[in-house]
Design a protein around this motif. Structure first.
Motif, PDB file in Angstrom:
ATOM      1  N   ARG A  42       0.760  -1.434   0.103  1.00  0.00           N
ATOM      2  CA  ARG A  42      -0.010   0.076   0.097  1.00  0.00           C
ATOM      3  C   ARG A  42       0.915   1.339   0.032  1.00  0.00           C
ATOM      4  N   TYR A  43       2.005   1.101   0.742  1.00  0.00           N
ATOM      5  CA  TYR A  43       2.795   2.313   0.808  1.00  0.00           C
ATOM      6  C   TYR A  43       4.149   1.831   0.194  1.00  0.00           C
ATOM      7  N   LYS A  44       4.550   2.744  -0.538  1.00  0.00           N
ATOM      8  CA  LYS A  44       5.925   2.548  -1.140  1.00  0.00           C
ATOM      9  C   LYS A  44       7.110   2.363  -0.233  1.00  0.00           C
ATOM     10  N   TRP A  45       7.185   3.131   0.680  1.00  0.00           N
ATOM     11  CA  TRP A  45       8.207   2.699   1.644  1.00  0.00           C
ATOM     12  C   TRP A  45       8.336   1.438   2.469  1.00  0.00           C
ATOM     13  N   THR A  46       7.108   0.766   2.474  1.00  0.00           N
ATOM     14  CA  THR A  46       7.235  -0.568   3.077  1.00  0.00           C
ATOM     15  C   THR A  46       7.374  -1.599   2.317  1.00  0.00           C
ATOM     16  N   GLY A  47       7.608  -1.537   1.144  1.00  0.00           N
ATOM     17  CA  GLY A  47       7.870  -2.409  -0.119  1.00  0.00           C
ATOM     18  C   GLY A  47       6.941  -3.303  -0.324  1.00  0.00           C
ATOM     19  N   THR A  48       7.161  -4.683  -0.253  1.00  0.00           N
ATOM     20  CA  THR A  48       6.209  -5.630  -0.510  1.00  0.00           C
ATOM     21  C   THR A  48       5.508  -5.949   0.621  1.00  0.00           C
ATOM     22  N   THR A  49       5.850  -5.624   1.929  1.00  0.00           N
ATOM     23  CA  THR A  49       4.920  -5.749   3.122  1.00  0.00           C
ATOM     24  C   THR A  49       3.825  -4.981   3.454  1.00  0.00           C
ATOM     25  N   SER A  50       3.556  -4.985   4.534  1.00  0.00           N
ATOM     26  CA  SER A  50       2.580  -4.002   5.017  1.00  0.00           C
ATOM     27  C   SER A  50       2.983  -3.058   6.295  1.00  0.00           C
ATOM     28  N   LEU A  51       2.354  -2.009   6.380  1.00  0.00           N
ATOM     29  CA  LEU A  51       2.579  -1.138   7.500  1.00  0.00           C
ATOM     30  C   LEU A  51       2.555  -1.720   8.770  1.00  0.00           C
ATOM     31  N   GLY A  52       1.325  -2.952   8.976  1.00  0.00           N
ATOM     32  CA  GLY A  52       0.942  -3.461  10.170  1.00  0.00           C
ATOM     33  C   GLY A  52       2.318  -4.594  10.476  1.00  0.00           C
ATOM     34  N   ALA A  53       2.720  -4.967   9.425  1.00  0.00           N
ATOM     35  CA  ALA A  53       3.985  -5.773   9.596  1.00  0.00           C
ATOM     36  C   ALA A  53       5.062  -5.319  10.326  1.00  0.00           C
ATOM     37  N   TYR A  54       5.303  -3.895  10.029  1.00  0.00           N
ATOM     38  CA  TYR A  54       6.557  -3.263  10.591  1.00  0.00           C
ATOM     39  C   TYR A  54       5.944  -2.948  12.224  1.00  0.00           C
ATOM     40  N   PHE A  55       4.717  -2.416  12.364  1.00  0.00           N
ATOM     41  CA  PHE A  55       4.280  -2.367  13.758  1.00  0.00           C
ATOM     42  C   PHE A  55       4.357  -3.669  14.492  1.00  0.00           C
ATOM     43  N   ILE A  56       4.081  -4.553  14.107  1.00  0.00           N
ATOM     44  CA  ILE A  56       4.295  -5.792  14.789  1.00  0.00           C
ATOM     45  C   ILE A  56       5.465  -6.048  15.096  1.00  0.00           C
ATOM     46  N   SER A  57       6.466  -5.969  14.143  1.00  0.00           N
ATOM     47  CA  SER A  57       7.934  -6.035  14.620  1.00  0.00           C
ATOM     48  C   SER A  57       8.366  -5.209  15.595  1.00  0.00           C
ATOM     49  N   ALA A  58       7.925  -4.020  15.700  1.00  0.00           N
ATOM     50  CA  ALA A  58       8.319  -2.760  16.709  1.00  0.00           C
ATOM     51  C   ALA A  58       7.739  -3.029  17.894  1.00  0.00           C
ATOM     52  N   THR A  59       6.445  -3.699  17.908  1.00  0.00           N
ATOM     53  CA  THR A  59       5.680  -3.733  19.299  1.00  0.00           C
ATOM     54  C   THR A  59       5.585  -5.177  19.806  1.00  0.00           C
ATOM     55  N   SER A  60       4.722  -5.893  19.565  1.00  0.00           N
ATOM     56  CA  SER A  60       4.190  -7.202  19.950  1.00  0.00           C
ATOM     57  C   SER A  60       5.332  -8.369  19.808  1.00  0.00           C
ATOM     58  N   SER A  61       5.892  -8.488  18.575  1.00  0.00           N
ATOM     59  CA  SER A  61       6.899  -9.324  18.620  1.00  0.00           C
ATOM     60  C   SER A  61       8.228  -8.899  19.440  1.00  0.00           C
TER      61      SER A  61
END
Length: 165
Positions: free
Chosen positions: A132-151
């Motif tokens: 959805r966003y160019k800066w997140t590449g092939t993944t999702s924004l949520g995946a970044y937030f998961i990595s930075a928070t719950s995981s």
């Protein structure tokens, strides 16, 4: 709970894991809180682990703001790649290893709250639609937030538990 697939799940799991980590840390006595971990870990004590989480919150917020402004963020950080993560994590340790645990906890709580607010501003689609966003590449924004928070909170909990045995 499995990996979040909705905003509600992401918020719930990040808050649950953050609370679990803090409750675990709160259960230690003062001497245990400052005691050194066994040799062999970069993060030498609970403060180091919590400071690491805080700094990764800040990096995530920076990626987010730069990326949402239409620019390409330096991920993971300027001058570093995923292959040079140990050097970046050592730089984080250098930055915080003299900061008091109480101060680190305040900073962590603040950066956690800020991330929660940012997550809360987005819809399920904005968070979990891949590419959805160019800066997140092939993944999702949520995946970044998961990595930075719950995981990341789960990683911290397990590391502290292992080192405190």
């Amino acid at each position: 709970m499995p990996r979040p697939k909705t905003k509600a799940e992401l918020i719930q799991l990040s808050q649950e894991n953050f609370r679990k980590l803090n409750d675990f840390v709160d259960a230690f006595s003062e001497p245990e809180l400052i005691a050194e971990f066994p040799e062999g870990t970069l993060n030498r004590n609970i403060r180091d682990v919590l400071a690491h989480l805080h700094e990764w919150h800040l990096m995530m917020l920076n990626w987010y703001h730069v990326g949402m402004d239409g620019k390409k963020p330096d991920i993971p950080a300027k001058g570093y790649t995923w292959k040079t993560l140990p050097a970046l994590n050592k730089e984080i340790w250098d930055k915080y290893h003299t900061v008091d645990l109480g101060e680190v906890r305040k900073m962590l709580n603040t950066s956690f709250a800020t991330l929660q607010q940012v997550i809360g501003k987005h819809s399920d689609e904005e968070l979990f639609e891949k590419k959805r966003y160019k800066w997140t590449g092939t993944t999702s924004l949520g995946a970044y937030f998961i990595s930075a928070t719950s995981s990341h909170y789960d990683w911290a909990y397990k590391l502290i538990k292992k080192c405190k045995k």
